[in-house]
Design a protein around this motif. Structure first.
Motif, PDB file in Angstrom:
ATOM      1  N   ASN A   1      92.147  14.840 -11.894  1.00 52.16           N
ATOM      2  CA  ASN A   1      93.272  14.378 -11.710  1.00 52.16           C
ATOM      3  C   ASN A   1      92.968  12.934 -11.132  1.00 52.16           C
ATOM      4  N   LEU A   2      92.632  12.982 -10.064  1.00 53.44           N
ATOM      5  CA  LEU A   2      92.586  11.229  -9.330  1.00 53.44           C
ATOM      6  C   LEU A   2      91.308  10.768 -10.292  1.00 53.44           C
ATOM      7  N   GLU A   3      90.375  11.023 -10.725  1.00 49.53           N
ATOM      8  CA  GLU A   3      89.212  10.890 -11.980  1.00 49.53           C
ATOM      9  C   GLU A   3      89.824  10.503 -13.245  1.00 49.53           C
ATOM     10  N   THR A   4      90.731  11.248 -13.660  1.00 43.82           N
ATOM     11  CA  THR A   4      91.473  10.604 -14.922  1.00 43.82           C
ATOM     12  C   THR A   4      92.433   9.667 -14.361  1.00 43.82           C
ATOM     13  N   GLN A   5      92.641   9.382 -13.469  1.00 45.57           N
ATOM     14  CA  GLN A   5      93.661   8.109 -12.808  1.00 45.57           C
ATOM     15  C   GLN A   5      92.876   7.075 -13.110  1.00 45.57           C
ATOM     16  N   ALA A   6      92.131   7.042 -12.176  1.00 50.29           N
ATOM     17  CA  ALA A   6      90.701   5.944 -11.808  1.00 50.29           C
ATOM     18  C   ALA A   6      90.010   5.826 -12.815  1.00 50.29           C
ATOM     19  N   ALA A   7      89.769   6.321 -13.419  1.00 52.18           N
ATOM     20  CA  ALA A   7      89.393   5.762 -15.242  1.00 52.18           C
ATOM     21  C   ALA A   7      90.048   4.597 -16.005  1.00 52.18           C
ATOM     22  N   GLU A   8      90.974   5.856 -16.163  1.00 52.85           N
ATOM     23  CA  GLU A   8      92.500   4.763 -16.557  1.00 52.85           C
ATOM     24  C   GLU A   8      92.599   3.274 -15.960  1.00 52.85           C
TER      25      GLU A   8
END
Length: 188
Positions: free
Chosen positions: A26-33
């Motif tokens: 979830n953190l990776e997704t948020q960072a990528a966004e």
């Protein structure tokens, strides 16, 4: 009934691991966004400025608006930045972890590996760290390329007397989007 109990026990044992993996994803997704939003917003502002006032106006966008865009995305414990070992702005100098990721990307390029979908992440010392490559696009060559118009060189030297960010070719690694989130520490 025994199968259900076994399933519940198995799920309970795996739960912390699954939770940690889910939270990290979830953190990776948020960072990528956030990295994608930074790139899209900056590219749009840069394109509009160049269309309206030419490359000199584009330089102003990179100097003034890029830090403001990063700051606007640095909310809720997140910090958004661009980093490069060949920086134009001294504030964009990488720390050790960021420099290591840039070096890894450069090694991949030397080994003719694609870096287009590569991202790095880690949880360390109470922080989630994320890095994604920034590559030189055609518009970037106007100010970062091997051949830069004299009037552009002049403005760059006025704004950035210690500029290291030239000599690039299309597709070269320019640096990274560096996204950090301070993690909440559990109470004792």
């Amino acid at each position: 009934m025994l199968a259900l109990r076994t399933l519940i026990l198995f799920t309970a044992l795996l739960s912390p691991t699954l939770y940690a993996e889910t939270k990290s994803a979830n953190l990776e997704t948020q960072a990528a966004e956030r990295a994608a939003e930074f790139a899209t917003t900056l590219k749009s502002a840069l394109g509009a400025a160049i269309k309206q006032g030419g490359l000199v106006e584009g330089i102003n966008v990179c100097k003034m608006q890029a830090p403001a865009i990063a700051e606007s995305l640095s909310t809720d414990g997140w910090t958004v930045a661009r980093k490069s070992t060949k920086n134009r702005n001294q504030n964009n100098q990488p720390d050790d972890w960021e420099a290591e990721k840039i070096a890894q990307l450069l090694d991949m390029i030397r080994n003719t590996e694609s870096i287009d979908n590569v991202a790095f992440s880690t949880n360390k010392d109470g922080q989630f760290r994320f890095a994604k490559a920034i590559k030189i696009a055609p518009v970037c060559l106007n100010c970062h390329g091997q051949t830069i118009a004299p009037e552009v060189k002049q403005v760059l030297s006025e704004h950035y007397p210690n500029d290291l960010a030239t000599g690039y070719r299309l597709g070269d690694l320019r640096g990274i989007f560096s996204i950090t989130k301070t993690l909440e520490t559990p109470e004792p």
